[in-house]
Design a protein around this motif. Structure first.
Motif, PDB file in Angstrom:
ATOM      1  N   GLN A   1       0.828  -1.200   0.000  1.00 21.19           N
ATOM      2  CA  GLN A   1       0.000   0.000   0.000  1.00 21.19           C
ATOM      3  C   GLN A   1       0.865   1.253   0.000  1.00 21.19           C
ATOM      4  OE1 GLN A   1      -2.764  -0.146   3.278  1.00 21.19           O
ATOM      5  NE2 GLN A   1      -4.379  -0.947   1.941  1.00 21.19           N
ATOM      6  N   ALA A   2       0.374   2.285  -0.652  1.00 17.50           N
ATOM      7  CA  ALA A   2       1.028   3.590  -0.587  1.00 17.50           C
ATOM      8  C   ALA A   2       0.837   4.165   0.814  1.00 17.50           C
ATOM      9  CB  ALA A   2       0.448   4.529  -1.634  1.00 17.50           C
ATOM     10  N   GLU A   3       1.924   4.587   1.433  1.00 17.30           N
ATOM     11  CA  GLU A   3       1.897   5.079   2.809  1.00 17.30           C
ATOM     12  C   GLU A   3       2.347   6.537   2.860  1.00 17.30           C
ATOM     13  OE1 GLU A   3       4.413   2.530   5.024  1.00 17.30           O
ATOM     14  OE2 GLU A   3       3.258   0.692   4.608  1.00 17.30           O
ATOM     15  N   ARG A   4       2.012   7.176   3.975  1.00 12.46           N
ATOM     16  CA  ARG A   4       2.498   8.535   4.221  1.00 12.46           C
ATOM     17  C   ARG A   4       3.439   8.491   5.418  1.00 12.46           C
ATOM     18  NH1 ARG A   4       1.302  13.664   2.922  1.00 12.46           N
ATOM     19  NH2 ARG A   4      -0.537  13.013   1.734  1.00 12.46           N
ATOM     20  N   GLY A   5       4.608   9.076   5.259  1.00 11.72           N
ATOM     21  CA  GLY A   5       5.577   9.087   6.346  1.00 11.72           C
ATOM     22  C   GLY A   5       6.846   9.793   5.915  1.00 11.72           C
ATOM     23  N   VAL A   6       7.815   9.802   6.804  1.00 15.49           N
ATOM     24  CA  VAL A   6       9.102  10.451   6.545  1.00 15.49           C
ATOM     25  C   VAL A   6      10.062   9.432   5.951  1.00 15.49           C
ATOM     26  CG1 VAL A   6      11.066  11.623   7.596  1.00 15.49           C
ATOM     27  CG2 VAL A   6       8.759  12.109   8.408  1.00 15.49           C
ATOM     28  N   ILE A   7      10.735   9.807   4.888  1.00 18.76           N
ATOM     29  CA  ILE A   7      11.725   8.939   4.248  1.00 18.76           C
ATOM     30  C   ILE A   7      13.104   9.275   4.783  1.00 18.76           C
ATOM     31  CG2 ILE A   7      12.873   8.392   2.074  1.00 18.76           C
ATOM     32  CD1 ILE A   7      10.300   8.570   0.654  1.00 18.76           C
ATOM     33  N   GLU A   8      13.801   8.245   5.200  1.00 18.69           N
ATOM     34  CA  GLU A   8      15.179   8.425   5.671  1.00 18.69           C
ATOM     35  C   GLU A   8      16.117   8.134   4.508  1.00 18.69           C
ATOM     36  OE1 GLU A   8      17.232   5.607   8.406  1.00 18.69           O
ATOM     37  OE2 GLU A   8      17.214   7.312   9.786  1.00 18.69           O
TER      38      GLU A   8
ATOM     39  N   VAL B   1       6.131   4.547  -1.666  1.00 17.01           N
ATOM     40  CA  VAL B   1       5.902   3.129  -1.950  1.00 17.01           C
ATOM     41  C   VAL B   1       7.261   2.441  -2.024  1.00 17.01           C
ATOM     42  CG1 VAL B   1       3.768   3.556  -3.236  1.00 17.01           C
ATOM     43  CG2 VAL B   1       5.950   3.497  -4.445  1.00 17.01           C
ATOM     44  N   PRO B   2       7.304   1.099  -2.034  1.00 21.77           N
ATOM     45  CA  PRO B   2       8.592   0.423  -2.239  1.00 21.77           C
ATOM     46  C   PRO B   2       9.198   0.791  -3.593  1.00 21.77           C
ATOM     47  CG  PRO B   2       6.959  -1.116  -1.395  1.00 21.77           C
ATOM     48  CD  PRO B   2       6.221   0.153  -1.726  1.00 21.77           C
ATOM     49  N   ARG B   3      10.512   0.896  -3.635  1.00 15.89           N
ATOM     50  CA  ARG B   3      11.165   1.242  -4.901  1.00 15.89           C
ATOM     51  C   ARG B   3      10.891   0.202  -5.964  1.00 15.89           C
ATOM     52  NH1 ARG B   3      16.945   4.178  -4.231  1.00 15.89           N
ATOM     53  NH2 ARG B   3      16.514   4.364  -6.440  1.00 15.89           N
ATOM     54  N   SER B   4      10.705  -1.060  -5.556  1.00 22.03           N
ATOM     55  CA  SER B   4      10.446  -2.126  -6.522  1.00 22.03           C
ATOM     56  C   SER B   4       9.098  -1.983  -7.206  1.00 22.03           C
ATOM     57  CB  SER B   4      10.530  -3.487  -5.829  1.00 22.03           C
ATOM     58  OG  SER B   4       9.615  -3.552  -4.743  1.00 22.03           O
ATOM     59  N   ALA B   5       8.222  -1.128  -6.671  1.00 22.59           N
ATOM     60  CA  ALA B   5       6.898  -0.951  -7.274  1.00 22.59           C
ATOM     61  C   ALA B   5       6.938  -0.034  -8.481  1.00 22.59           C
ATOM     62  CB  ALA B   5       5.928  -0.388  -6.234  1.00 22.59           C
ATOM     63  N   VAL B   6       7.993   0.739  -8.635  1.00 26.05           N
ATOM     64  CA  VAL B   6       8.065   1.727  -9.706  1.00 26.05           C
ATOM     65  C   VAL B   6       8.829   1.143 -10.883  1.00 26.05           C
ATOM     66  CG1 VAL B   6       8.846   4.028 -10.364  1.00 26.05           C
ATOM     67  CG2 VAL B   6       7.992   3.606  -8.049  1.00 26.05           C
ATOM     68  N   LEU B   7       8.234   1.240 -12.060  1.00 27.31           N
ATOM     69  CA  LEU B   7       8.869   0.781 -13.292  1.00 27.31           C
ATOM     70  C   LEU B   7       9.224   2.005 -14.121  1.00 27.31           C
ATOM     71  CD1 LEU B   7       9.586  -1.753 -15.011  1.00 27.31           C
ATOM     72  CD2 LEU B   7       7.383  -1.433 -16.138  1.00 27.31           C
ATOM     73  N   SER B   8      10.506   2.192 -14.384  1.00 23.64           N
ATOM     74  CA  SER B   8      10.968   3.339 -15.168  1.00 23.64           C
ATOM     75  C   SER B   8      11.230   2.882 -16.591  1.00 23.64           C
ATOM     76  CB  SER B   8      12.250   3.923 -14.558  1.00 23.64           C
ATOM     77  OG  SER B   8      11.990   4.425 -13.262  1.00 23.64           O
ATOM     78  N   THR B   9      10.555   3.531 -17.537  1.00 23.22           N
ATOM     79  CA  THR B   9      10.708   3.171 -18.943  1.00 23.22           C
ATOM     80  C   THR B   9      11.716   4.042 -19.666  1.00 23.22           C
ATOM     81  OG1 THR B   9       8.941   4.673 -19.669  1.00 23.22           O
ATOM     82  CG2 THR B   9       8.292   2.458 -18.955  1.00 23.22           C
TER      83      THR B   9
ATOM     84  N   PHE C   1       1.664  -0.152 -11.105  1.00 18.17           N
ATOM     85  CA  PHE C   1       0.439  -0.894 -11.414  1.00 18.17           C
ATOM     86  C   PHE C   1      -0.434  -0.892 -10.171  1.00 18.17           C
ATOM     87  CE2 PHE C   1       3.074  -2.384 -14.844  1.00 18.17           C
ATOM     88  CZ  PHE C   1       2.178  -2.537 -15.898  1.00 18.17           C
ATOM     89  N   VAL C   2      -1.597  -0.241 -10.289  1.00 15.85           N
ATOM     90  CA  VAL C   2      -2.521  -0.090  -9.170  1.00 15.85           C
ATOM     91  C   VAL C   2      -3.586  -1.176  -9.263  1.00 15.85           C
ATOM     92  CG1 VAL C   2      -4.102   1.469  -7.982  1.00 15.85           C
ATOM     93  CG2 VAL C   2      -2.111   2.388  -9.203  1.00 15.85           C
ATOM     94  N   ARG C   3      -3.817  -1.882  -8.167  1.00 15.79           N
ATOM     95  CA  ARG C   3      -4.862  -2.914  -8.145  1.00 15.79           C
ATOM     96  C   ARG C   3      -6.204  -2.256  -7.849  1.00 15.79           C
ATOM     97  NH1 ARG C   3      -4.437  -8.077  -4.238  1.00 15.79           N
ATOM     98  NH2 ARG C   3      -4.840  -6.472  -2.659  1.00 15.79           N
ATOM     99  N   MET C   4      -7.128  -2.394  -8.790  1.00 18.37           N
ATOM    100  CA  MET C   4      -8.445  -1.796  -8.661  1.00 18.37           C
ATOM    101  C   MET C   4      -9.360  -2.710  -7.840  1.00 18.37           C
ATOM    102  SD  MET C   4      -7.412   0.727 -10.347  1.00 18.37           S
ATOM    103  CE  MET C   4      -8.893   1.730 -10.338  1.00 18.37           C
TER     104      MET C   4
ATOM    105  N   GLY D   1      -3.039   4.723   0.687  1.00 18.43           N
ATOM    106  CA  GLY D   1      -3.968   3.613   0.834  1.00 18.43           C
ATOM    107  C   GLY D   1      -4.180   2.807  -0.424  1.00 18.43           C
ATOM    108  N   GLU D   2      -3.842   3.331  -1.590  1.00 22.39           N
ATOM    109  CA  GLU D   2      -3.988   2.565  -2.814  1.00 22.39           C
ATOM    110  C   GLU D   2      -2.966   1.429  -2.829  1.00 22.39           C
ATOM    111  OE1 GLU D   2      -5.719   4.724  -6.489  1.00 22.39           O
ATOM    112  OE2 GLU D   2      -4.066   5.984  -5.792  1.00 22.39           O
TER     113      GLU D   2
END
Length: 411
Positions: A74-81, A316-324, A331-334, A363-364
């Protein structure tokens, strides 16, 4: 062979030739069709775009997702270290490097420390020097001390004069860094020496030897350089875009190739005031305790600087992002289970998380592993969907049966 049989063979040959000609005409039309037609051009462009990597929605059931290793987050809100890494090198603490030199001209009669790298202890003899002017000053000290004893019964003016002579002789030797114990010895014994022993100012290692035994030296000439290695520096370069994340006093982790798995930590004690115009980097200096003597100047090290972002962000986790290369997608699960590709704008990142500045809400749910496989499935589905509308790709329709050839008449 009867006439009827010959006629049937000829009819079949004519029919087969007609079919071949029809196929050839179709191929020629496809190759030379007019692409200026807006509808045809649009259909062709759509197909090419799909084949070129345009992603479409993907439907995977739980079994298919498990088979190719798809997981979700899930997409979260927080501070990135964030963490900055840089390769550095261990070097001397310049504030603990001393140069051994003389404040008078002379000759080196004995050299006890005769090679670079030798460890010395505080007070250990380094060399013995002979200096005519030093010997004369020590002789004056002995005479002044003797004179003061001889005039103890004289008038006060004479005693004060003798005292001033003694004080002047002492001060002259102190100004030449003659040890206090040597001055006291000369006064008590009443004997002067022609040589002086030079001792190490503190514990350390000789990092430079600039003199040889028997050499004549001038006042101020560097003879030895000694570094105290109980404290060392690690110097590294930080890229210009990361300068805002480092500050004086900030503690960092230092990993050394020679001691894998045994990291050390120390504060940043110096930030170079200027950025190197060629490398666009800033020099950072970290101070490390080296009481055990294991850190040696010249060793390679990696510094790891951890910095916390300025505020809470969506990530989100870095592995969730695909850079073209042209864009970044997730990819969002509906709600219906469909995996919908969605372009996003990225921000700051750490080792395992990345900020999503736009394109995703808290939350997505997104695909967090096997993203490349999902994208490949998405591109394949888009490509097949585009090809379905191309001429010649339609499913064949049954045609009317060809009537049999007319019966042959016998002549």
């Amino acid at each position: 062979m009867t006439f009827e049989t010959v006629a049937r063979v000829r009819w079949r040959g004519v029919a087969l030739g007609a079919v071949v000609l029809a196929v050839a005409a179709g191929v020629a039309w496809w190759a030379t069709r007019n692409t200026s037609d807006p509808a045809a051009a649009a259909g062709h462009a759509h197909g090419a775009g799909a084949a070129g990597g345009t992603s479409g929605p993907v439907m995977l059931d739980s079994a298919q997702a498990a088979r190719i290793g798809v997981s979700y987050a899930q997409a979260e809100r927080g501070v990135i270290e964030q963490e900055i890494r840089s390769v550095g090198q261990v070097t001397y603490d310049e504030t603990l490097v001393r140069t051994v030199s003389l404040k008078f001209d002379g000759w080196v009669e004995r050299l006890f420390v005769d090679f670079t790298g030798r460890a010395v202890r505080a007070g250990e003899p380094l060399l013995v020097t002979y200096a005519p002017m030093l010997a004369s000053a020590e002789e004056e000290l002995v005479l002044a001390h003797q004179l003061l004893r001889d005039v103890q019964g004289a008038d006060s003016a004479t005693r004060r004069g003798a005292e001033r002579m003694l004080i002047g002789a002492r001060e002259r030797l102190r100004n030449w860094d003659v040890p206090a114990e040597e001055i006291a010895r000369a006064e008590e014994s009443g004997e002067s020496r022609r040589t002086l022993e030079i001792r190490a100012p503190y514990d350390g290692v000789v990092i430079e030897k600039l003199v040889n035994e028997g050499q004549r030296v001038m006042a101020g000439d560097p003879l030895l350089r000694i570094a105290d290695l109980r404290r060392v520096w690690v110097e590294a370069e930080v890229f210009e875009q990361d300068v805002a994340l480092v500050r004086l006093g900030q503690r960092v982790t230092v990993e050394l190739d020679a001691f894998a798995g045994r990291p050390r930590s120390g504060p940043i004690v110096f930030l170079q005031p200027t950025v190197d115009p060629e490398t666009r980097t800033l020099r950072v200096r970290v101070e490390l305790d080296n009481a055990d003597g294991q850190l040696r100047p010249g060793m390679y090290a990696t510094i790891r600087v951890r910095a916390t972002g300025s505020g809470a962000v969506v990530h989100v986790p870095r592995s969730a992002v695909l850079s073209t290369g042209r864009r970044d997608i997730v990819f969002v699960r509906m709600d219906d289970g469909m995996l919908q590709p969605r372009p996003v704008v990225l921000g700051i990142a750490s080792d395992d998380r990345v900020e999503i500045r736009s394109g995703l809400a808290v939350g997505e749910t997104v695909v967090s592993s096997a993203t490349f496989l999902v994208d490949a499935e998405s591109n394949l589905g888009a490509a097949l969907g585009a090809m379905a509308g191309m001429p010649g790709m339609e499913a064949p329709t049954p045609s009317k049966s060809v009537p049999p050839p007319p019966p042959a008449h016998d002549h």
